[in-house]
Write a protein that holds these residues in place. Structure first.
Motif, PDB file in Angstrom:
ATOM      1  N   ARG A 116       3.433  17.263 -50.751  1.00  0.00           N
ATOM      2  CA  ARG A 116       4.190  18.306 -51.112  1.00  0.00           C
ATOM      3  C   ARG A 116       5.126  19.011 -49.943  1.00  0.00           C
ATOM      4  O   ARG A 116       4.438  18.785 -48.871  1.00  0.00           O
ATOM      5  N   ALA A 117       6.098  19.519 -50.265  1.00  0.00           N
ATOM      6  CA  ALA A 117       7.052  19.810 -49.233  1.00  0.00           C
ATOM      7  C   ALA A 117       6.400  21.002 -48.408  1.00  0.00           C
ATOM      8  O   ALA A 117       6.740  20.729 -47.269  1.00  0.00           O
ATOM      9  N   ARG A 118       5.701  21.828 -48.846  1.00  0.00           N
ATOM     10  CA  ARG A 118       5.150  22.778 -48.097  1.00  0.00           C
ATOM     11  C   ARG A 118       4.053  22.197 -47.194  1.00  0.00           C
ATOM     12  O   ARG A 118       4.086  23.018 -45.956  1.00  0.00           O
ATOM     13  N   TRP A 119       3.399  21.290 -47.468  1.00  0.00           N
ATOM     14  CA  TRP A 119       2.314  20.460 -46.468  1.00  0.00           C
ATOM     15  C   TRP A 119       3.324  19.894 -45.257  1.00  0.00           C
ATOM     16  O   TRP A 119       3.129  20.265 -44.197  1.00  0.00           O
ATOM     17  N   ALA A 120       4.408  19.354 -45.677  1.00  0.00           N
ATOM     18  CA  ALA A 120       5.511  18.855 -44.708  1.00  0.00           C
ATOM     19  C   ALA A 120       5.945  19.868 -43.862  1.00  0.00           C
ATOM     20  O   ALA A 120       5.858  19.573 -42.603  1.00  0.00           O
ATOM     21  N   ALA A 121       6.243  20.851 -44.376  1.00  0.00           N
ATOM     22  CA  ALA A 121       6.879  22.120 -43.594  1.00  0.00           C
ATOM     23  C   ALA A 121       5.896  22.492 -42.506  1.00  0.00           C
ATOM     24  O   ALA A 121       6.248  22.948 -41.274  1.00  0.00           O
ATOM     25  N   THR A 122       4.604  22.706 -42.817  1.00  0.00           N
ATOM     26  CA  THR A 122       3.433  23.029 -42.026  1.00  0.00           C
ATOM     27  C   THR A 122       3.457  21.997 -41.015  1.00  0.00           C
ATOM     28  O   THR A 122       3.109  22.173 -39.623  1.00  0.00           O
ATOM     29  N   ARG A 123       3.313  20.663 -41.194  1.00  0.00           N
ATOM     30  CA  ARG A 123       3.417  19.829 -40.007  1.00  0.00           C
ATOM     31  C   ARG A 123       4.610  19.692 -39.244  1.00  0.00           C
ATOM     32  O   ARG A 123       4.469  19.554 -37.893  1.00  0.00           O
ATOM     33  N   VAL A 124       5.669  19.990 -39.708  1.00  0.00           N
ATOM     34  CA  VAL A 124       7.023  20.151 -39.019  1.00  0.00           C
ATOM     35  C   VAL A 124       6.901  21.168 -38.000  1.00  0.00           C
ATOM     36  O   VAL A 124       7.183  20.901 -36.818  1.00  0.00           O
ATOM     37  N   ARG A 125       6.336  22.364 -38.491  1.00  0.00           N
ATOM     38  CA  ARG A 125       6.199  23.536 -37.401  1.00  0.00           C
ATOM     39  C   ARG A 125       5.297  23.100 -36.405  1.00  0.00           C
ATOM     40  O   ARG A 125       5.208  23.866 -35.339  1.00  0.00           O
ATOM     41  N   ALA A 126       4.277  22.491 -36.614  1.00  0.00           N
ATOM     42  CA  ALA A 126       3.293  21.899 -35.691  1.00  0.00           C
ATOM     43  C   ALA A 126       4.007  21.246 -34.714  1.00  0.00           C
ATOM     44  O   ALA A 126       3.444  21.192 -33.503  1.00  0.00           O
ATOM     45  N   ALA A 127       4.891  20.612 -34.886  1.00  0.00           N
ATOM     46  CA  ALA A 127       5.618  19.808 -33.661  1.00  0.00           C
ATOM     47  C   ALA A 127       6.207  20.881 -32.836  1.00  0.00           C
ATOM     48  O   ALA A 127       6.630  20.503 -31.555  1.00  0.00           O
ATOM     49  N   ILE A 128       6.463  22.006 -33.237  1.00  0.00           N
ATOM     50  CA  ILE A 128       7.029  23.169 -32.128  1.00  0.00           C
ATOM     51  C   ILE A 128       5.997  23.677 -31.361  1.00  0.00           C
ATOM     52  O   ILE A 128       5.699  23.727 -30.162  1.00  0.00           O
ATOM     53  N   SER A 129       4.803  24.016 -32.239  1.00  0.00           N
ATOM     54  CA  SER A 129       3.822  24.875 -31.650  1.00  0.00           C
ATOM     55  C   SER A 129       2.460  24.088 -31.311  1.00  0.00           C
ATOM     56  O   SER A 129       1.337  24.787 -30.998  1.00  0.00           O
ATOM     57  N   GLY A 130       2.508  22.661 -31.731  1.00  0.00           N
ATOM     58  CA  GLY A 130       1.538  21.794 -31.500  1.00  0.00           C
ATOM     59  C   GLY A 130       0.827  22.137 -30.128  1.00  0.00           C
ATOM     60  O   GLY A 130       0.930  22.649 -29.211  1.00  0.00           O
ATOM     61  N   ASN A 131      -0.837  21.682 -30.414  1.00  0.00           N
ATOM     62  CA  ASN A 131      -1.656  21.881 -29.212  1.00  0.00           C
ATOM     63  C   ASN A 131      -1.246  20.829 -28.157  1.00  0.00           C
ATOM     64  O   ASN A 131      -1.577  19.730 -28.486  1.00  0.00           O
TER      65      ASN A 131
END
Length: 143
Positions: A116-131
């Motif tokens: 789902r696109a919402r899951w991909a959006a979450t993963r995309v944002r993790a690229a900014i704030s990733g651990n």
């Protein structure tokens, strides 16, 4: 050439001013990508298979119809800013993200053939704030 008002153009085309997007930082590009995905959160996106197993040349040209990368390429703002196509390598270059980050976003090993696109959006944002520690650890293991 026929003169038309902006209202008339809105009736037949999607008109977006380009000036505010003349330059976007890495984080702004990534955030916009997430927002594009969230516009249709239930949209079913295709994934790329086995990106971690492809040699770098094959990985750079890998693509899939209807992928999260394709959503970014559909955006006229991104194309104006220089997104050339919807390949893995071009997304990596344009969004300035590492292989492991893009793998987390588009690879089938996390979700199967579709997501789902919402899951991909979450993963995309993790690229900014990733651990950062997690990212460092992944790079060390992948060597």
């Amino acid at each position: 050439m026929k003169h038309q008002t902006l209202d008339q153009l809105h009736a037949i085309a999607e008109v977006e001013p380009s000036a505010p997007y003349s330059t976007l930082t890495r984080n702004q590009r990534i955030e916009r990508w997430a927002e594009l995905l969230e516009r249709h959160p239930e949209r079913c996106l295709g994934t790329l298979t086995g990106t971690e197993y492809l040699d770098w040349e094959a990985r750079d040209v890998a693509r899939g119809d209807g992928s999260a990368i394709s959503v970014a390429f559909e955006d006229p703002v991104f194309r104006t800013l220089g997104l050339k196509d919807d390949t893995y390598g071009e997304a990596k270059r344009f969004f300035e993200i590492a292989d492991w980050q893009l793998h987390e976003i588009v690879c089938s090993c996390h979700v199967g053939a579709t997501m789902r696109a919402r899951w991909a959006a979450t993963r995309v944002r993790a690229a900014i704030s990733g651990n950062r520690i997690f990212g460092w650890l992944r790079r060390m293991i992948a060597r």
